[in-house]
Design a protein around this motif. Sequence first.
Motif, short mmCIF file in Angstrom:
data_model
loop_
_atom_site.label_atom_id
_atom_site.label_comp_id
_atom_site.label_asym_id
_atom_site.label_seq_id
_atom_site.Cartn_x
_atom_site.Cartn_y
_atom_site.Cartn_z
N UNK A 63 0.76 -1.34 0.13
CA UNK A 63 -0.15 0.09 0.07
C UNK A 63 0.98 1.24 0.12
N UNK A 64 0.45 2.43 -0.49
CA UNK A 64 1.04 3.62 -0.54
C UNK A 64 -0.09 4.67 -0.44
N UNK A 65 0.32 5.73 0.30
CA UNK A 65 -0.49 6.88 0.34
C UNK A 65 -0.48 7.70 -0.87
N UNK A 66 -2.01 7.95 -1.21
CA UNK A 66 -1.94 8.81 -2.50
C UNK A 66 -2.42 10.23 -2.12
N UNK A 67 -3.23 10.33 -0.95
CA UNK A 67 -3.53 11.55 -0.57
C UNK A 67 -3.98 11.46 1.07
N UNK A 68 -4.46 12.45 1.93
CA UNK A 68 -4.87 12.30 3.01
C UNK A 68 -5.84 11.23 3.55
N UNK A 69 -6.82 11.12 2.49
CA UNK A 69 -7.86 9.90 2.75
C UNK A 69 -7.87 8.93 1.66
N UNK A 70 -6.78 8.87 0.80
CA UNK A 70 -6.71 7.98 -0.27
C UNK A 70 -5.32 6.90 -0.09
N UNK A 71 -5.43 5.72 -0.03
CA UNK A 71 -4.61 5.00 -0.38
C UNK A 71 -4.46 3.91 -1.60
N UNK A 72 -3.43 3.50 -2.35
CA UNK A 72 -3.40 2.65 -3.35
C UNK A 72 -3.25 1.25 -2.58
N UNK A 73 -3.94 0.20 -2.82
CA UNK A 73 -3.58 -1.09 -2.39
C UNK A 73 -3.36 -1.98 -3.71
N UNK A 74 -2.38 -2.55 -3.33
CA UNK A 74 -1.64 -3.36 -4.58
C UNK A 74 -1.55 -4.86 -4.09
N UNK A 75 -2.30 -5.67 -4.96
CA UNK A 75 -2.22 -7.12 -4.59
C UNK A 75 -1.44 -7.33 -5.99
N UNK A 76 -0.37 -8.16 -5.72
CA UNK A 76 0.49 -8.75 -6.70
C UNK A 76 0.41 -10.41 -6.35
N UNK A 77 0.01 -10.90 -7.65
CA UNK A 77 -0.08 -12.33 -7.93
C UNK A 77 0.91 -12.87 -8.87
#
Length: 173
Positions: A63-77
């Motif tokens: 996960x990485x913070x995009x803004x104060x209220x938004x994160x990008x969650x990355x599922x790697x398979x």
Amino acid sequence: MADEGDVLTDLNQQSNGNGADHGPVAGIITQYVKDLSVENPKAPESFGWNEAPELDVQFNIAARQVSDEVQEVELKVSATAKTQHGTAYIVELSYCGLVGMRNMPEEQKHAFVYAEAPRFLFPFARRVIADATRDAGFAPLVLDPIDFTAIYQQQLLARQQEGGMTPPAGGAA
């Protein structure tokens, strides 16, 4: 149409009467394929192999913070199918979702990012993997369901036993 004061017209007014939103809110804003790689290194010979391949499936959550209220969650398979003749196929997928969260304690945000969000994203990532293996000329690889909540709880417990009593920060869960 909904009448004034109806539940439908009040969806954006989850408030105590002053129009301010103070309750905890979390959800998936959007989801997308960030990266997809399909390799069929032994084609066309691999289509003649009769033995069932040995599958190696790995996954990771970041996960990485995009803004104060938004994160990008990355599922790697990553899925690799091998036989005694060689590698039949390799599929690597990075499937992401933008997660919006507000008015939540940090531990709840962490649990949502590393347990709930992957649970929401996984069925879509599973379909992409199945389609990719089918499009590569093989039987669709339909991944078994994953209990992300149980994995999250196991890893949290392991970290607590190591002496860290707080949820892990960043990186993979």
